[in-house]
Design an enzyme around this catalytic site. Structure first.
Site, PDB file in Angstrom:
ATOM      1  N   GLY A   1     128.212   4.604  70.312  1.00 19.07           N
ATOM      2  CA  GLY A   1     128.708   3.277  69.935  1.00 19.07           C
ATOM      3  C   GLY A   1     127.551   2.286  69.884  1.00 19.07           C
TER       4      GLY A   1
ATOM      5  N   HIS B   1     133.613   9.896  71.307  1.00 17.29           N
ATOM      6  CA  HIS B   1     132.994  10.601  70.171  1.00 17.29           C
ATOM      7  C   HIS B   1     131.504  10.345  70.012  1.00 17.29           C
ATOM      8  CE1 HIS B   1     132.553   6.916  67.922  1.00 17.29           C
ATOM      9  NE2 HIS B   1     132.322   7.526  66.789  1.00 17.29           N
TER      10      HIS B   1
ATOM     11  N   LEU C   1     120.903  15.607  61.224  1.00 21.82           N
ATOM     12  CA  LEU C   1     120.760  16.996  61.624  1.00 21.82           C
ATOM     13  C   LEU C   1     119.684  17.001  62.699  1.00 21.82           C
ATOM     14  CD1 LEU C   1     120.622  20.131  59.418  1.00 21.82           C
ATOM     15  CD2 LEU C   1     118.940  19.839  61.207  1.00 21.82           C
ATOM     16  N   GLU C   2     119.984  17.572  63.852  1.00 24.84           N
ATOM     17  CA  GLU C   2     119.019  17.559  64.957  1.00 24.84           C
ATOM     18  C   GLU C   2     118.712  18.954  65.466  1.00 24.84           C
ATOM     19  OE1 GLU C   2     119.837  13.304  67.272  1.00 24.84           O
ATOM     20  OE2 GLU C   2     120.103  15.163  68.379  1.00 24.84           O
TER      21      GLU C   2
END
Lengths: 481, 138
Positions: free
Chosen positions: A407, A404, A206-207
């Site tokens: 990586g 997404h 959560l940021e």
């Protein structure tokens, strides 16, 4: 099978030709520029080629620039299959079904929050259950767990977590139809009972962030984003429930492979024909897990909003904290796509890839019909995250898909070794980022150097035209599991 | 003889386990996996659970065995310290595991393991020693 066979198509993609390895039904395409090409793992290239051997694959086996080696399918992989001749594979979705990201906006400005940031991060850390062995605040009775699996985020809203208006700002409205609670094992039910409303561990987070750079003023405006504004990003999935569904169905699929005589280059590609009961059962169970994940992110968002309100002593109207969008990046979906000039239903597997539908797409909610689907790309905890928007070119080239995340480039062990003797939390604090983490090793494993630079990854998909950069977000407060 | 070592793999983690018998190798793979989750020195053998697993192959049995322990941990918080396997016959394993309920206040939190995978999986007898390579999804 030689790497010399790889051919650069243009500055953003390379081709794995059909003669790269025997059995390939279509070619492979990896979206990488020359910088990221150097970081390609041979094994992940092989995995893209392996997927190209699967029955009924349409057009090409694809991978996004955040590609890295996964199990069976590479992470960052996109593959679509014909409904008549094609297959469904749990490995093309992954263990964390509907792992995904949601982004919240607010009316808060960065300067106003900075002096009190440390306390707020502490409060959020206490409010949002995270880390190995943590228990959620919700205990699901069997009946309510079934309802949750059928309704997804709507279940959470009905329990008082958030507003009905949140639902249209979630991919698929926060619920994929066709989930069947009767196909879920007792074990998955048990494992999911106490994990609703928990963040998990690893790369989940959560940021608290702020809008650092705007690339497209018009779209940013339409999304309600402006410079130096505080945003919150939540990255988690279906937790132990989804992991158990995947584990259960890998066994089912392994039997299906011999039953249907499917030849596989890798056991982890275990799959079944789309029209088989095995595939249909998996899809129904996978949808239930996807719905579990959407409810999970909805609950966590609600507690986050409550914590902000309480801490700042303000009103919901003043805080203006609302959902911008929520995307899944590990899921298989039935979608309409144009193949050889004809509209066709396909089962699109995205494993570490994000849907990126263009303006006007019928599946988009009214609020985003004109601008296109928001695409949320989380980076590592020290650098940045991005908001992009879906494009027509993604529909033409990648079944409406894009990257997404960053990586990994370093193994966890390598990262821990590299972090030895360093206080990662202090290094982050020196950069103006307050971090809290449940696990001692998590911060070392998750440090920036362990990941590709998200900006490089996003530049590739932007330059390839399969999604368009809108804003860059920078983290200032991070909660890790 | 070494009981197990950690395999380094990008993104995830694995265990290479050894045993003079297949039972011992299964035990060491499980202890190795537990050691990725927490520091086992802090775990006490307060209670014992029995697990019984069947599969169609030895590899399948190993994956199902470890996945059962992951399930026990992720669902009930049970983490083992000492494992006794009666015997592995007809692709079936019955084991008694003593350990306790994980307490985040007292026990170190290391990796959250989602599942044991078939990726690079190996269960093999090399001369007199059984060797197991298993990779976990983290």
């Amino acid at each position: 099978m030689t790497l010399e066979k790889l051919r650069r198509i243009d500055e953003t993609k390379i081709e794995i030709p059909r003669d790269y390895k025997p059995g390939m039904r279509v070619a492979g395409i990896i979206y990488v520029d020359e910088v990221l090409e150097k970081e390609l793992e041979t094994q992940s290239i092989d995995q893209v080629a392996n997927v190209a051997t699967l029955p009924g694959i349409v057009k090409t086996s694809m991978a996004m620039p955040d590609i890295h080696t996964g199990y069976g399918f590479a992470i960052g992989g996109v593959a679509a299959f014909d409904l008549k001749e094609g297959i469904v594979s749990p490995g093309g979705v992954g263990y964390d079904i509907n792992c995904g990201v949601r982004l919240l906006r607010s009316n808060l400005m960065r300067e106003a929050l900075l002096p009190r940031l440390k306390d707020l991060v502490g409060i959020l850390y206490n409010e949002i259950p995270s880390g190995v062995g943590s228990k959620g605040k919700i205990r699901l009775m069997p009946d309510s767990e079934k309802q949750l699996l059928l309704k997804g985020a709507r279940w959470a809203v009905e329990q008082g977590y958030g507003d009905a208006s949140d639902l249209e700002r979630i991919e698929s409205g926060g619920c994929i139809d066709g989930a069947d609670p009767d196909l879920i094992s007792k074990k998955a039910y048990e494992r999911g009972r106490a994990q609703q409303g928990t963040l998990g561990s690893g790369n989940h987070f959560l940021e608290i962030q702020y809008v650092d750079e705007i690339y497209d003023e018009k779209v940013a405006n339409a999304l309600g984003l402006f410079k130096d504004q505080i945003t919150v990003m939540i990255h988690t999935g279906s937790r132990g429930f989804g992991h158990q569904v995947c584990t259960d169905f890998l066994e089912v699929m392994e039997r299906a492979v011999s039953k249907y005589n499917i030849e596989l280059p890798d056991k982890e590609l275990a799959c079944a024909p789309y029209n088989s009961s095995e595939a249909q059962d998996y899809l129904s169970a996978m949808r239930a897990a996807a719905n579990y994940a959407w409810a999970n992110r909805q609950c966590i968002m609600h507690w986050t909003r409550e914590a902000f309100l309480k801490f700042l002593g303000t009103t919901p109207g003043e805080l203006g904290m609302s959902l911008i969008y929520d995307v899944a990046h590990n899921v298989a979906k039935i979608e309409d796509h144009i193949v050889n000039g004809k509209k066709k239903k396909l089962v699109v597997h995205r494993k570490g890839a994000t849907r990126a539908f263009p303006p006007g797409h019928p599946e988009l909610p009214d609020v985003y019909k004109n601008i296109g689907q928001p695409v949320l790309i989380p980076g590592d905890m020290g650098r940045a995250s991005f908001v992009l928007i879906g494009t027509e070119k993604a529909m033409q080239e990648t079944f409406g898909s894009t990257c997404h995340g960053a990586g990994r480039v370093m193994s966890r062990h390598q990262a821990i070794k590299r972090a030895k003797g360093r206080a990662i939390w202090r290094e982050m604090e020196d950069k103006g980022i307050i971090v809290r983490s449940a696990g001692r090793g998590t911060l070392a494993e998750e440090m920036s150097e362990a990941y590709k630079d998200i900006s490089d990854v996003v530049d590739v998909v932007h330059n390839a035209g399969i999604s368009k950069k809108i804003v860059k977000l920078r983290p200032i407060g991070v909660i890790k599991g | 003889m070494k009981k197990f070592e950690v395999l380094d793999i990008s993104g995830d983690a694995g265990i290479k386990a050894y045993g003079k018998s297949i039972e011992e190798a299964f035990v060491n793979a499980a202890i190795g996996m537990y050691s990725l989750i927490t520091d086992l020195n802090d775990i006490k053998g307060k209670n014992t659970i029995e697990v019984s697993i069947e599969s169609h192959s030895l590899e399948g049995l190993l994956v199902s065995w470890l996945n059962e322990l992951i399930f026990q941990f992720d669902t009930y918080g049970f983490i083992g310290k000492k494992i006794v396997i009666q015997g592995i016959e007809d692709k079936k394993v019955v084991a008694n595991i003593s350990g306790e309920e994980f307490d985040p206040e007292r026990h170190e939190r290391k990796l959250l393991i989602k599942a044991a995978t078939y990726h690079r999986l190996r269960v093999e007898k090399v001369r007199d020693v059984w060797e197991i390579d298993v990779i976990f999804d983290i």
